[in-house]
Design a protein around this motif. Structure first.
Motif, PDB file in Angstrom:
ATOM      1  N   ASP A 488      44.266  20.118  31.980  1.00 53.02           N
ATOM      2  CA  ASP A 488      44.827  20.771  33.165  1.00 53.02           C
ATOM      3  C   ASP A 488      43.872  21.766  33.812  1.00 53.02           C
ATOM      4  O   ASP A 488      44.075  22.138  34.967  1.00 53.02           O
ATOM      5  N   PHE A 489      42.848  22.218  33.058  1.00 53.31           N
ATOM      6  CA  PHE A 489      42.063  23.351  33.553  1.00 53.31           C
ATOM      7  C   PHE A 489      40.574  23.025  33.626  1.00 53.31           C
ATOM      8  O   PHE A 489      40.036  22.293  32.793  1.00 53.31           O
ATOM      9  N   VAL A 490      39.946  23.612  34.627  1.00 50.44           N
ATOM     10  CA  VAL A 490      38.496  23.559  34.729  1.00 50.44           C
ATOM     11  C   VAL A 490      37.886  24.643  33.852  1.00 50.44           C
ATOM     12  O   VAL A 490      36.881  24.424  33.174  1.00 50.44           O
ATOM     13  N   GLU A 491      38.506  25.797  33.866  1.00 45.92           N
ATOM     14  CA  GLU A 491      38.042  26.936  33.070  1.00 45.92           C
ATOM     15  C   GLU A 491      39.230  27.728  32.553  1.00 45.92           C
ATOM     16  O   GLU A 491      40.261  27.818  33.229  1.00 45.92           O
ATOM     17  N   VAL A 492      39.077  28.316  31.383  1.00 48.98           N
ATOM     18  CA  VAL A 492      40.070  29.253  30.854  1.00 48.98           C
ATOM     19  C   VAL A 492      39.319  30.397  30.183  1.00 48.98           C
ATOM     20  O   VAL A 492      38.222  30.213  29.650  1.00 48.98           O
ATOM     21  N   ALA A 509      43.288  33.938  31.951  1.00 47.37           N
ATOM     22  CA  ALA A 509      42.803  33.587  33.282  1.00 47.37           C
ATOM     23  C   ALA A 509      42.503  32.091  33.273  1.00 47.37           C
ATOM     24  O   ALA A 509      41.797  31.603  32.384  1.00 47.37           O
ATOM     25  N   VAL A 510      43.065  31.371  34.236  1.00 47.79           N
ATOM     26  CA  VAL A 510      42.896  29.911  34.244  1.00 47.79           C
ATOM     27  C   VAL A 510      42.490  29.442  35.644  1.00 47.79           C
ATOM     28  O   VAL A 510      42.876  30.034  36.657  1.00 47.79           O
ATOM     29  N   ASP A 522      55.157  27.406  32.187  1.00 48.29           N
ATOM     30  CA  ASP A 522      54.758  26.133  31.596  1.00 48.29           C
ATOM     31  C   ASP A 522      53.526  26.300  30.709  1.00 48.29           C
ATOM     32  O   ASP A 522      53.430  25.709  29.625  1.00 48.29           O
ATOM     33  N   ILE A 523      52.602  27.119  31.168  1.00 51.63           N
ATOM     34  CA  ILE A 523      51.378  27.356  30.409  1.00 51.63           C
ATOM     35  C   ILE A 523      51.674  28.136  29.130  1.00 51.63           C
ATOM     36  O   ILE A 523      51.186  27.811  28.045  1.00 51.63           O
ATOM     37  N   ARG A 524      52.503  29.154  29.255  1.00 51.91           N
ATOM     38  CA  ARG A 524      52.862  29.966  28.089  1.00 51.91           C
ATOM     39  C   ARG A 524      53.628  29.125  27.068  1.00 51.91           C
ATOM     40  O   ARG A 524      53.419  29.241  25.856  1.00 51.91           O
ATOM     41  N   VAL A 540      49.667  35.165  32.859  1.00 52.81           N
ATOM     42  CA  VAL A 540      48.718  34.117  33.256  1.00 52.81           C
ATOM     43  C   VAL A 540      48.260  34.404  34.682  1.00 52.81           C
ATOM     44  O   VAL A 540      49.085  34.641  35.571  1.00 52.81           O
ATOM     45  N   VAL A 541      46.957  34.391  34.879  1.00 52.77           N
ATOM     46  CA  VAL A 541      46.373  34.659  36.188  1.00 52.77           C
ATOM     47  C   VAL A 541      45.653  33.402  36.656  1.00 52.77           C
ATOM     48  O   VAL A 541      44.817  32.848  35.927  1.00 52.77           O
ATOM     49  N   PHE A 542      45.978  32.965  37.863  1.00 52.55           N
ATOM     50  CA  PHE A 542      45.331  31.771  38.431  1.00 52.55           C
ATOM     51  C   PHE A 542      44.169  32.206  39.319  1.00 52.55           C
ATOM     52  O   PHE A 542      44.345  33.002  40.242  1.00 52.55           O
ATOM     53  N   LEU A 543      42.980  31.685  39.040  1.00 49.72           N
ATOM     54  CA  LEU A 543      41.788  32.034  39.804  1.00 49.72           C
ATOM     55  C   LEU A 543      41.235  30.782  40.477  1.00 49.72           C
ATOM     56  O   LEU A 543      41.021  29.762  39.825  1.00 49.72           O
ATOM     57  N   PRO A 544      40.976  30.864  41.788  1.00 51.14           N
ATOM     58  CA  PRO A 544      40.502  29.672  42.510  1.00 51.14           C
ATOM     59  C   PRO A 544      38.999  29.449  42.401  1.00 51.14           C
ATOM     60  O   PRO A 544      38.520  28.317  42.555  1.00 51.14           O
ATOM     61  N   ASP A 545      38.253  30.493  42.106  1.00 51.23           N
ATOM     62  CA  ASP A 545      36.800  30.402  42.126  1.00 51.23           C
ATOM     63  C   ASP A 545      36.230  30.311  40.706  1.00 51.23           C
ATOM     64  O   ASP A 545      36.882  30.724  39.741  1.00 51.23           O
ATOM     65  N   PRO A 546      35.010  29.809  40.578  1.00 48.70           N
ATOM     66  CA  PRO A 546      34.374  29.746  39.258  1.00 48.70           C
ATOM     67  C   PRO A 546      34.291  31.124  38.608  1.00 48.70           C
ATOM     68  O   PRO A 546      34.087  32.133  39.280  1.00 48.70           O
ATOM     69  N   PHE A 547      34.430  31.142  37.281  1.00 51.67           N
ATOM     70  CA  PHE A 547      34.372  32.402  36.545  1.00 51.67           C
ATOM     71  C   PHE A 547      32.936  32.929  36.522  1.00 51.67           C
ATOM     72  O   PHE A 547      31.970  32.149  36.514  1.00 51.67           O
TER      73      PHE A 547
END
Length: 573
Positions: A488-492, A509-510, A522-524, A540-547
């Motif tokens: 589901d995630f590109v980065e966590v 942070a996802v 759902d994530i938790r 849970v924090v959703f981030l749109p940009d690369p970490f």
């Protein structure tokens, strides 16, 4: 004033540990290395337990939900259980007996029984999921495991291969083939004779974690544990002698004025902190008041009704007790308060002092791998060095080293390393992890701090990526692994942030895959299906940009954390 207190304490230490003193030190050889140890420490856990059983047979040892269990009652059951484990399962000296249950009388019986026959008590995390327990029992196989009904069902679900002894009934959810604990302690069962064990034979295996997130079993020897027990006694006696010398009141008089030891057992018995509370009670014929689960109102009633005098608990518990309407009334009978599991916030220590002015506050620093306490301070000694975690114990050494392993001078921060008779034998079945954990004879703690010229240890930060929430260690890598088990995630990235109630809490942070819409719950929930509930991120924090990442590709969690806190600060404003 602080210098005089430290000087007086040093004189106390020298008196108590000198030749002929009650806590006389001796040189012992462990492997090929020399360490300081307490000459009069018990030779084995069985010796210590038997002395308590014979000295305090008619006294109460445990009170839980109104039920009182005496020393005699529990040790009689332990001798029967030991005989049954030997006769029914073939358990002998050096075999491993698993224990996984809530704090209850049967937990103590199982601990005592294992020591009676020289078995190694493997204390699994009773809060673990079926998956976690299955992995742990694979890592540290046992001849038999004693579990309460709920944990037995989880063990069965996790495909545990060991035979089960079930406390509190069995027969449902796949445990029908298990043995009923009640049958093994029934009258008529043969008592087991006390086994003779080597001082450096394993006694307990307690589970801890590393930055990899995989649970590891720390092997603690008879010598480790028995010196820890004597060290508890030393801490009490040295604190009393210090107060005596500072006040001019004879130590015998102070002892006469001290009420009986009644401890609130908050920590689970699979924690080294819970085992320390147990050992402290057995040393003096004290008793413990146990809670099945944390409930501030119930705890308050138990404290008052049972005249609890000693409380050792994580800041979360202290915070909850202080939030009660009559906190001062509830806590006024305490004579000792210790905060463990993590550093006590300054404001919390101040509030505890206001609510319980007659209680001496204590603190310390240690870990599972050192059977708890490396350093400690209480009362005037703690006040003399308010920023310190405590003063190094007589049987331990602490140093700070730089990145190259060079020993740093007093006051200079670096990684804290420890050595001494309290340091574990190693991680069970993990020779590589054990080798990595040591720098020669020095155990690498993963904490950053410094040691002053008087042996006071200051803990500043952690090298390891770990969050301590409510006294529980949460390893971010383990939570990240649970999150990345899906596509589901590109980065966590998981990190900790300060929390008034629990000390710290975890934030995940996802960055979801493009086009994927997920809800925080759902994530938790996904994390909660594979990890214990206290490891589930609080937010849970959703981030749109690369970490943000370092040049070597590592996520810069410090920047994520700072951005998160800054955003929360703006929202509050």
């Amino acid at each position: 004033m602080s210098l005089s207190v430290v000087a007086v304490h040093q004189a106390v230490v020298e008196s108590l540990t000198a030749s002929g003193g009650r806590f006389e030190l001796e040189q012992v050889t462990v492997g090929e290395r020399l360490y300081r140890a307490y000459r009069h420490a018990p030779a084995s856990l069985e010796e210590f337990f038997s002395n308590a059983a014979s000295s305090f047979a008619d006294r109460g040892l445990l009170v839980q939900e109104g039920r009182r269990y005496t020393y005699g009652e529990l040790f009689t059951a332990a001798r029967r259980l030991a005989g049954s484990l030997r006769d029914e399962f073939g358990v002998g000296t050096g075999d491993r007996v698993g224990i996984v249950m809530r704090n209850r009388a049967e937990y103590l019986v199982a601990l005592f029984a294992a020591a009676r026959i020289g078995a190694v008590a493997v204390l699994f995390n009773s809060r673990g999921t079926a998956t976690e327990l299955g992995a742990a029992t694979d890592d540290v196989p046992c001849t038999v495991i004693i579990a309460d009904k709920g944990r037995a069902e989880r063990l069965t679900e996790g495909d545990c291969a060991a035979p089960l002894v079930v406390v509190g009934g069995h027969g449902s959810s796949g445990t029908a083939d298990a043995t009923d604990y009640a049958d093994l302690v029934a009258p008529g069962r043969r008592d087991a004779a006390a086994a003779v064990v080597d001082r450096d034979a394993p006694a307990w295996v307690l589970f801890t974690s590393g930055t990899s997130g995989r649970s590891k079993g720390a092997v603690l020897t008879q010598r480790n544990v028995c010196n820890m027990i004597t060290n508890l006694d030393y801490m009490r006696e040295s604190a009393r002698e210090l107060r005596s010398r500072l006040s001019g009141v004879p130590a015998e008089v102070l002892l006469e004025r001290t009420p009986p030891l009644v401890s609130l057992l908050v920590y689970p018995l699979f924690h080294v902190s819970g085992l320390s509370v147990m050992a402290g009670a057995l040393l003096k014929g004290g008793h413990m008041v146990a809670l099945r689960r944390w409930d501030p109102e119930r705890a308050a009633r138990d404290i008052v009704e049972n005249k609890v005098t000693a409380l050792s608990a994580p800041p979360l518990v202290l915070h909850d007790l202080l939030a009660l309407p009559d906190a001062a009334g509830v806590l006024r009978g305490l004579v000792q308060i210790g905060a463990g599991g993590q550093a006590t916030p300054v404001n919390l220590a101040r509030r505890m002092r206001e609510a319980a002015p007659g209680a001496a506050q204590s603190g310390g620093w240690g870990m599972t791998e050192t059977v708890a306490t490396v350093c400690a301070a209480a009362g005037p000694l703690a006040d003399a060095r308010p920023g310190a975690a405590g003063r190094t114990m007589p049987v331990m050494d602490v140093r700070a080293v730089d990145d190259a392993g060079r020993v740093l001078p007093p006051g200079t921060p670096g990684e804290l390393q420890v050595r001494g008779v309290l340091v574990m034998q190693g991680y069970y079945g993990r020779p590589e992890a054990t080798a990595t954990a040591f720098d020669g004879e020095w155990y690498r703690t993963g904490d950053v701090g410094h040691v002053d010229e008087d042996g006071f240890v200051y803990v500043i930060d952690r090298l390891t990526d770990m969050v301590i929430s409510g006294g529980e260690n949460i390893y971010c890598a383990e939570v990240e692994k649970a999150l990345t088990a899906t596509d589901d995630f590109v980065e966590v990235a998981v990190f900790g942030v300060p929390d008034v109630r629990t000390g710290e809490r975890t934030v995940a942070a996802v960055r979801p895959r493009d086009g994927l819409v997920l809800a925080p719950e759902d994530i938790r929930s996904a994390v909660g299906r594979v990890l214990a509930d206290y490891k589930v991120p609080s937010e849970v924090v959703f981030l749109p940009d690369p970490f943000p990442r370092t040049a070597t590709g590592k996520v810069e969690k410090a920047k994520l954390r700072a951005a998160f806190l800054a955003d929360r600060g703006k929202r509050r404003d």
